[in-house]
Design an enzyme around this catalytic site. Structure first.
Site, PDB file in Angstrom:
ATOM      1  CD  GLU A   1    -125.908  61.094 -32.183  1.00 49.21           C
ATOM      2  OE1 GLU A   1    -125.002  60.411 -31.698  1.00 49.21           O
ATOM      3  OE2 GLU A   1    -125.704  61.970 -33.057  1.00 49.21           O
TER       4      GLU A   1
ATOM      5  CG  ASP B   1    -122.857  52.020 -35.385  1.00 51.39           C
ATOM      6  OD1 ASP B   1    -122.855  52.492 -36.549  1.00 51.39           O
ATOM      7  OD2 ASP B   1    -121.817  51.764 -34.758  1.00 51.39           O
TER       8      ASP B   1
ATOM      9  CG  ASP C   1    -117.590  61.801 -33.847  1.00 53.39           C
ATOM     10  OD1 ASP C   1    -117.825  62.973 -33.488  1.00 53.39           O
ATOM     11  OD2 ASP C   1    -118.221  60.825 -33.416  1.00 53.39           O
TER      12      ASP C   1
ATOM     13  CD  GLU D   1    -123.105  74.768 -41.442  1.00 56.33           C
ATOM     14  OE1 GLU D   1    -122.789  73.731 -42.038  1.00 56.33           O
ATOM     15  OE2 GLU D   1    -123.983  75.537 -41.849  1.00 56.33           O
TER      16      GLU D   1
END
Ligand SMILES: C[S@@+](CC[C@H](N)C(=O)[O-])C[C@H]1O[C@@H](n2cnc3c(N)ncnc32)[C@H](O)[C@@H]1O
Length: 186
Positions: free
Chosen positions: A38, A66, A88, A160
């Site tokens: 993350e 990354d 994203d 979600e």
């Protein structure tokens, strides 16, 4: 890195957000190693404090970086499951190049997966699912299967829960390595 090759099984979650879903899976699968990747520091911090409160969970590792930089650093064929939950979407056409799933990303995933490994991408954005299908059609390493129901081991992520609450339908895309990929065809 040595742990990745010595662990019985390895799951890596790319863009894990707050990481709570991964933490839950780690709790119920203590024999598997879970790596959360993350770039969002608040997400990482929140998971670190949860881990501090759960000292019995010893099978979680964090990579604050990354995902595209991490994958090439990993040994070949060491991962059982790669997860990309709710990447994203970058809806504007001029931003599509920022989407995580690109040809190079798929090849990097294929390299680190074990032969029976799986890449799971879950999205509630139809255009992103279509994008993945397009990228999949342009490569040979993976075979794609689309599901509208989560697998039994799946734990809903923050995004979600929000998507379902707002009436959007998640798609669970699973990509498995094509047998003998890389061999030339007669
Ligand atoms: C829409 S959020 C979804 C978060 C989480 N997976 C969920 O389902 O609740 C996408 C996440 O991916 C992370 N992310 C985006 N690009 C990334 C990259 N290249 N490497 C690592 N994380 C990334 C973002 O920081 C963000 O937390």
């Amino acid at each position: 890195l040595a742990e990745l090759t010595s662990a019985k099984a390895v799951e890596i979650e790319l863009g894990m957000g707050n990481g709570l879903a991964m933490l839950e899976r780690a709790r119920v699968n203590p024999e598997r190693l879970f790596v959360g990747v993350e770039v969002y520091l608040n997400g990482l911090r929140s998971l670190v404090s949860r881990l501090e409160q759960a000292p019995s969970v010893k099978n979680v590792r964090l990579a604050p970086m990354d995902a595209r930089e991490l994958l090439p650093e990993l040994p070949k064929a060491c991962v059982d499951r790669l997860l990309v939950p709710y990447p994203d979407p970058w809806p504007k056409a001029r931003h599509h190049k920022r989407r995580l799933v690109q040809g190079g990303f798929l090849s990097a995933c294929a390299r680190v997966l074990k032969p029976a490994g799986e890449l799971w991408l879950v999205t509630d954005i139809e255009a992103y699912a279509n994008w993945v299908e397009e990228k999949m059609a342009a490569q040979r390493a993976f075979i794609l299967q689309k599901n509208t129901q989560p697998p039994g081991w799946w734990v809903a992520t923050k995004y979600e829960k929000k998507a379902i609450k707002e009436g959007r339908v998640p798609q669970y895309l699973v990509m498995t390595l094509r047998p003998f990929s890389g061999e030339s065809e007669a």
